[in-house]
Design an enzyme around this catalytic site. Structure first.
Site, short mmCIF file in Angstrom:
data_model
loop_
_atom_site.label_atom_id
_atom_site.label_comp_id
_atom_site.label_asym_id
_atom_site.label_seq_id
_atom_site.Cartn_x
_atom_site.Cartn_y
_atom_site.Cartn_z
N GLY A 146 0.84 -1.19 0.00
CA GLY A 146 0.00 0.00 0.00
C GLY A 146 0.87 1.24 0.00
O GLY A 146 2.09 1.16 0.14
N LEU A 147 0.25 2.38 -0.15
CA LEU A 147 0.98 3.64 -0.21
C LEU A 147 1.65 3.98 1.12
O LEU A 147 1.28 3.45 2.17
CB LEU A 147 0.01 4.78 -0.57
CG LEU A 147 -0.62 4.72 -1.97
CD1 LEU A 147 -1.73 5.74 -2.08
CD2 LEU A 147 0.44 4.95 -3.05
N GLY B 123 2.11 5.74 4.40
CA GLY B 123 1.11 6.33 5.27
C GLY B 123 -0.23 5.64 5.28
O GLY B 123 -1.17 6.09 5.94
N SER B 124 -0.34 4.53 4.57
CA SER B 124 -1.63 3.83 4.48
C SER B 124 -1.96 3.06 5.76
O SER B 124 -3.13 2.78 6.04
CB SER B 124 -1.63 2.86 3.28
OG SER B 124 -0.61 1.89 3.41
N GLY B 125 -0.94 2.73 6.54
CA GLY B 125 -1.17 2.01 7.79
C GLY B 125 -0.55 0.63 7.84
O GLY B 125 -0.82 -0.15 8.76
N LYS B 126 0.30 0.30 6.87
CA LYS B 126 0.91 -1.03 6.80
C LYS B 126 1.66 -1.41 8.08
O LYS B 126 1.40 -2.44 8.70
CB LYS B 126 1.87 -1.11 5.60
CG LYS B 126 1.26 -0.85 4.25
CD LYS B 126 2.26 -0.99 3.12
CE LYS B 126 3.43 -0.03 3.20
NZ LYS B 126 3.02 1.40 3.13
N SER B 127 2.62 -0.57 8.46
CA SER B 127 3.44 -0.88 9.63
C SER B 127 2.63 -0.83 10.92
O SER B 127 2.85 -1.64 11.82
CB SER B 127 4.63 0.09 9.72
OG SER B 127 5.52 -0.12 8.64
N SER C 261 6.08 -1.89 -2.14
CA SER C 261 6.12 -2.85 -3.27
C SER C 261 5.08 -2.46 -4.33
O SER C 261 4.05 -3.10 -4.45
CB SER C 261 5.90 -4.29 -2.79
OG SER C 261 4.87 -4.41 -1.84
#
Length: 203
Positions: A39-40, A42-46, A113
């Site tokens: 995802g972009l 700042g999308s919340g992945k981490s 990615s």
């Protein structure tokens, strides 16, 4: 020549003696799995990955997070952001991830990615049966409003070149196993969906 070939068979006998993945999984009482968050920025992945790690730990399941902070500062600190380096970055991450998965560890990879080819490469290296793709589909407007690291602002000013979502494209995953929009879902809701998917692989 025949005698030399026979002798070289025994030069590296260690691989016949190494413990297997099944041995490790029995020891840990869990199954190795790669959960690949894309995802972009700042999308919340981490954020989701960290919360999932805590929940897995609470359940007695061993987990490892791979993200830009611990990969770019270490094993990939010689890579930049050219197209070639981006491919090599993901290739190395996938190879490291495969080692964790083969050790029976639930591995959470949180990387932009940005295209399907990179994600396919990662899945093929790790093994598709062990690879779960989670698309954190938070809209770019929301990601940019968060802009915790100030990256979008710099990209808008042209200070960061080839920034995904601004000056470089992001390809939406073709068939993600799970999509999470953190502008709609709470962190708890997102975590519960990921946990449900992981635990289903352990049933």
């Amino acid at each position: 020549m025949k005698e030399e070939t026979q002798n070289t068979r025994h030069v590296y006998p260690i691989f016949d003696k190494m413990m297997t993945r099944a041995d490790k999984e029995r020891l840990l009482k869990q199954h190795g799995l790669m959960v690949w968050f894309t995802g972009l920025s700042g999308s919340g992945k981490s954020t989701i990955a960290i919360a999932v790690e805590r929940e897995l730990h609470r359940r007695g399941l061993l987990c490892r997070i791979l993200d830009g902070d611990n990969i770019r500062s270490g094993i990939n600190n010689n890579l930049g952001f050219s197209p070639e380096d981006r491919v090599e970055n993901i290739r190395r991450i996938a190879e490291v991830g495969k080692l964790f998965v083969d050790t029976g560890i639930i591995t959470l990879a949180a990387f932009i990615s940005p295209n399907n080819a990179l994600r396919r490469m990662a899945a093929e290296i790790i093994g598709r049966e062990d690879f779960v793709e989670v698309y954190v589909s938070t809209p770019i407007e929301v990601c940019e409003r968060r802009d915790v690291k100030g990256l979008y602002a710099k990209a808008r000013k042209g200070e960061i070149k080839e920034f995904t979502g601004i000056s470089a494209p992001f390809e939406v995953p073709e068939h993600p196993d799970l999509s999470l929009d953190t502008s709609v879902l709470s962190l708890e809701e997102s975590v519960n969906q990921v946990l449900g998917m992981i635990l289903a692989h352990h049933s």
